[in-house]
Design a protein around this motif. Structure first.
Motif, PDB file in Angstrom:
ATOM      1  N   ARG A  76      66.142  44.478  33.696  1.00 41.19           N
ATOM      2  CA  ARG A  76      64.686  45.109  33.480  1.00 41.19           C
ATOM      3  C   ARG A  76      64.481  44.954  31.956  1.00 41.19           C
ATOM      4  NH1 ARG A  76      64.839  49.659  37.021  1.00 41.19           N
ATOM      5  NH2 ARG A  76      64.074  48.162  38.244  1.00 41.19           N
ATOM      6  N   CYS A  77      63.212  44.644  31.329  1.00 37.78           N
ATOM      7  CA  CYS A  77      63.021  44.967  30.260  1.00 37.78           C
ATOM      8  C   CYS A  77      62.046  46.214  29.803  1.00 37.78           C
ATOM      9  CB  CYS A  77      62.047  43.687  29.775  1.00 37.78           C
ATOM     10  SG  CYS A  77      61.248  43.830  28.257  1.00 37.78           S
ATOM     11  N   PHE A  78      62.363  46.789  29.005  1.00 37.98           N
ATOM     12  CA  PHE A  78      61.372  47.940  28.537  1.00 37.98           C
ATOM     13  C   PHE A  78      60.998  47.669  27.128  1.00 37.98           C
ATOM     14  CE2 PHE A  78      64.732  49.777  31.361  1.00 37.98           C
ATOM     15  CZ  PHE A  78      63.953  50.863  32.116  1.00 37.98           C
ATOM     16  N   MET A  79      59.545  47.467  27.264  1.00 38.21           N
ATOM     17  CA  MET A  79      58.945  47.358  25.904  1.00 38.21           C
ATOM     18  C   MET A  79      57.872  48.219  25.441  1.00 38.21           C
ATOM     19  SD  MET A  79      56.468  43.614  25.423  1.00 38.21           S
ATOM     20  CE  MET A  79      57.954  42.799  25.322  1.00 38.21           C
ATOM     21  N   GLY A  80      57.852  48.319  24.039  1.00 40.83           N
ATOM     22  CA  GLY A  80      56.896  49.520  23.498  1.00 40.83           C
ATOM     23  C   GLY A  80      55.808  48.328  23.029  1.00 40.83           C
ATOM     24  N   VAL A  81      54.725  48.597  22.640  1.00 45.10           N
ATOM     25  CA  VAL A  81      53.647  47.897  21.845  1.00 45.10           C
ATOM     26  C   VAL A  81      52.629  48.611  21.150  1.00 45.10           C
ATOM     27  CG1 VAL A  81      53.657  46.283  23.810  1.00 45.10           C
ATOM     28  CG2 VAL A  81      52.013  48.200  23.740  1.00 45.10           C
ATOM     29  N   HIS A  82      51.997  47.901  20.234  1.00 46.66           N
ATOM     30  CA  HIS A  82      51.188  48.369  19.263  1.00 46.66           C
ATOM     31  C   HIS A  82      50.013  48.996  20.172  1.00 46.66           C
ATOM     32  CE1 HIS A  82      48.714  49.124  15.930  1.00 46.66           C
ATOM     33  NE2 HIS A  82      47.800  48.627  16.128  1.00 46.66           N
ATOM     34  N   GLY A  83      49.525  48.147  20.960  1.00 47.37           N
ATOM     35  CA  GLY A  83      48.378  48.398  21.863  1.00 47.37           C
ATOM     36  C   GLY A  83      48.373  47.688  23.140  1.00 47.37           C
ATOM     37  N   PHE A  84      47.450  48.120  24.063  1.00 49.24           N
ATOM     38  CA  PHE A  84      47.343  47.400  25.396  1.00 49.24           C
ATOM     39  C   PHE A  84      45.930  47.495  25.712  1.00 49.24           C
ATOM     40  CE2 PHE A  84      48.986  51.528  26.808  1.00 49.24           C
ATOM     41  CZ  PHE A  84      48.314  51.693  28.157  1.00 49.24           C
ATOM     42  N   SER A  85      45.258  46.430  26.656  1.00 48.21           N
ATOM     43  CA  SER A  85      43.873  46.894  27.241  1.00 48.21           C
ATOM     44  C   SER A  85      43.907  45.554  28.171  1.00 48.21           C
ATOM     45  CB  SER A  85      42.960  46.525  26.080  1.00 48.21           C
ATOM     46  OG  SER A  85      42.835  45.079  25.567  1.00 48.21           O
ATOM     47  N   ILE A  86      43.034  45.744  29.050  1.00 45.65           N
ATOM     48  CA  ILE A  86      42.624  44.512  30.105  1.00 45.65           C
ATOM     49  C   ILE A  86      42.383  43.261  29.260  1.00 45.65           C
ATOM     50  CG2 ILE A  86      41.172  43.860  32.091  1.00 45.65           C
ATOM     51  CD1 ILE A  86      41.300  47.029  32.642  1.00 45.65           C
ATOM     52  N   GLU A  87      41.387  43.138  28.181  1.00 47.04           N
ATOM     53  CA  GLU A  87      40.914  42.137  27.664  1.00 47.04           C
ATOM     54  C   GLU A  87      41.861  41.395  26.653  1.00 47.04           C
ATOM     55  OE1 GLU A  87      39.476  45.270  27.005  1.00 47.04           O
ATOM     56  OE2 GLU A  87      37.956  45.281  28.325  1.00 47.04           O
ATOM     57  N   ASP A  88      42.807  42.203  26.104  1.00 47.98           N
ATOM     58  CA  ASP A  88      43.526  41.570  24.994  1.00 47.98           C
ATOM     59  C   ASP A  88      45.122  41.732  25.591  1.00 47.98           C
ATOM     60  OD1 ASP A  88      41.997  40.648  23.174  1.00 47.98           O
ATOM     61  OD2 ASP A  88      41.391  42.838  22.967  1.00 47.98           O
ATOM     62  N   GLY A  89      45.403  42.269  26.714  1.00 52.55           N
ATOM     63  CA  GLY A  89      46.748  42.485  27.119  1.00 52.55           C
ATOM     64  C   GLY A  89      47.570  43.261  26.377  1.00 52.55           C
ATOM     65  N   TRP A 120      46.353  52.695  24.450  1.00 48.21           N
ATOM     66  CA  TRP A 120      45.328  52.256  25.484  1.00 48.21           C
ATOM     67  C   TRP A 120      43.839  51.889  24.665  1.00 48.21           C
ATOM     68  CZ3 TRP A 120      44.387  49.482  29.558  1.00 48.21           C
ATOM     69  CH2 TRP A 120      43.042  49.263  30.066  1.00 48.21           C
ATOM     70  N   GLY A 121      43.670  50.371  24.709  1.00 44.41           N
ATOM     71  CA  GLY A 121      42.353  49.944  23.985  1.00 44.41           C
ATOM     72  C   GLY A 121      42.719  49.664  22.608  1.00 44.41           C
ATOM     73  N   THR A 122      43.793  49.965  22.137  1.00 39.95           N
ATOM     74  CA  THR A 122      44.106  49.678  20.728  1.00 39.95           C
ATOM     75  C   THR A 122      44.429  48.199  20.867  1.00 39.95           C
ATOM     76  OG1 THR A 122      44.883  51.783  20.292  1.00 39.95           O
ATOM     77  CG2 THR A 122      45.889  49.904  18.797  1.00 39.95           C
ATOM     78  N   LYS A 123      43.918  47.400  19.897  1.00 41.18           N
ATOM     79  CA  LYS A 123      44.174  45.764  19.947  1.00 41.18           C
ATOM     80  C   LYS A 123      44.745  45.198  18.455  1.00 41.18           C
ATOM     81  CE  LYS A 123      40.086  45.515  22.452  1.00 41.18           C
ATOM     82  NZ  LYS A 123      38.678  44.843  22.514  1.00 41.18           N
ATOM     83  N   GLU A 149      42.111  53.899  37.053  1.00 38.46           N
ATOM     84  CA  GLU A 149      41.738  52.908  38.066  1.00 38.46           C
ATOM     85  C   GLU A 149      41.676  51.571  37.521  1.00 38.46           C
ATOM     86  OE1 GLU A 149      37.548  52.459  40.269  1.00 38.46           O
ATOM     87  OE2 GLU A 149      38.324  54.725  40.142  1.00 38.46           O
ATOM     88  N   ALA A 150      41.102  51.161  36.326  1.00 40.65           N
ATOM     89  CA  ALA A 150      41.225  49.895  35.762  1.00 40.65           C
ATOM     90  C   ALA A 150      42.620  49.358  35.564  1.00 40.65           C
ATOM     91  CB  ALA A 150      40.422  49.931  34.283  1.00 40.65           C
ATOM     92  N   ILE A 151      43.577  49.980  35.047  1.00 38.03           N
ATOM     93  CA  ILE A 151      44.670  49.685  34.735  1.00 38.03           C
ATOM     94  C   ILE A 151      45.532  49.325  36.123  1.00 38.03           C
ATOM     95  CG2 ILE A 151      47.121  50.636  34.117  1.00 38.03           C
ATOM     96  CD1 ILE A 151      45.431  51.968  31.809  1.00 38.03           C
ATOM     97  N   ALA A 152      45.349  50.346  37.067  1.00 32.47           N
ATOM     98  CA  ALA A 152      45.926  50.061  38.340  1.00 32.47           C
ATOM     99  C   ALA A 152      45.590  48.663  38.936  1.00 32.47           C
ATOM    100  CB  ALA A 152      45.617  51.237  39.240  1.00 32.47           C
ATOM    101  N   GLU A 153      44.264  48.135  38.722  1.00 33.53           N
ATOM    102  CA  GLU A 153      44.312  47.071  39.211  1.00 33.53           C
ATOM    103  C   GLU A 153      44.774  45.543  38.584  1.00 33.53           C
ATOM    104  OE1 GLU A 153      39.964  46.120  38.788  1.00 33.53           O
ATOM    105  OE2 GLU A 153      39.262  47.920  39.393  1.00 33.53           O
ATOM    106  N   HIS A 154      45.718  45.939  37.575  1.00 34.61           N
ATOM    107  CA  HIS A 154      46.510  44.885  37.010  1.00 34.61           C
ATOM    108  C   HIS A 154      48.002  45.208  36.966  1.00 34.61           C
ATOM    109  CE1 HIS A 154      42.777  42.771  35.213  1.00 34.61           C
ATOM    110  NE2 HIS A 154      42.418  44.077  35.194  1.00 34.61           N
TER     111      HIS A 154
END
Length: 163
Positions: A76-89, A120-123, A149-154
């Motif tokens: 299992r990989c646990f990852m932190g990120v600067h941002g995440f979004s549907i458009e930019d992953g 969320w929404g930070t790119k 709801e939008a995140i749950a689709e992905h």
């Protein structure tokens, strides 16, 4: 069980909890996480530090890090990120961390994103991967219902924890 932890404040918080887990192998590119785990009280814990060039955000990157991660496989990989979004992953502002983070995702059976609602929404400037590359998102419950709801689709497994 083996896990990988990318560098970052959220994964550092998880590492504190992992100190109590016996017989776990932790692979990380964070000297801070490795230092925290090196004297963990749990029996039989193994810590692998990738090596590489240290970035401003305390991540080890570059050819040494990618060679080390490429030769491993974790549960299992646990990852932190600067941002995440549907458009930019998943994204980061640090060009040097992209390749290492991609490899952490590729070299694991299961991928968990640890990110609070403010991400969320930070790119960031650089895309690590599509949002669909993540199996589980653990975040706080401050996301708007439409965003959930939008995140749950992905993402198959979305876990909202009390803030």
């Amino acid at each position: 069980m083996s896990v990988s932890l990318t560098s970052g404040t959220t994964t550092f918080a998880l590492a504190r909890a992992l100190r109590q887990i016996p017989r776990i192998t932790v692979v990380t590119n964070s000297p801070r996480i490795a230092d925290l785990l090196q004297d963990a009280p749990a029996e039989g814990q193994t810590v692998l530090l990738t090596g590489g060039l240290r970035t401003v955000s305390d991540a080890l990157v570059g050819p040494l890090a990618t060679a080390a991660i490429s030769s491993l496989h974790v549960d299992r990989c646990f990852m932190g990120v600067h941002g995440f979004s549907i458009e930019d992953g998943l994204s980061t502002p640090n060009m040097m961390e992209v390749e290492v983070n991609r490899l952490f995702l590729e070299r694991s059976n299961s991928r968990v994103l640890l990110a609070d609602h403010s991400k969320w929404g930070t790119k960031g400037l650089y895309r690590i991967a599509e949002l669909d590359a993540i199996d589980t998102l653990i975040t706080d419950d401050a996301l708007l219902p439409a965003d959930v709801e939008a995140i749950a689709e992905h993402i198959q497994d979305l876990r909202l924890e009390k803030a």
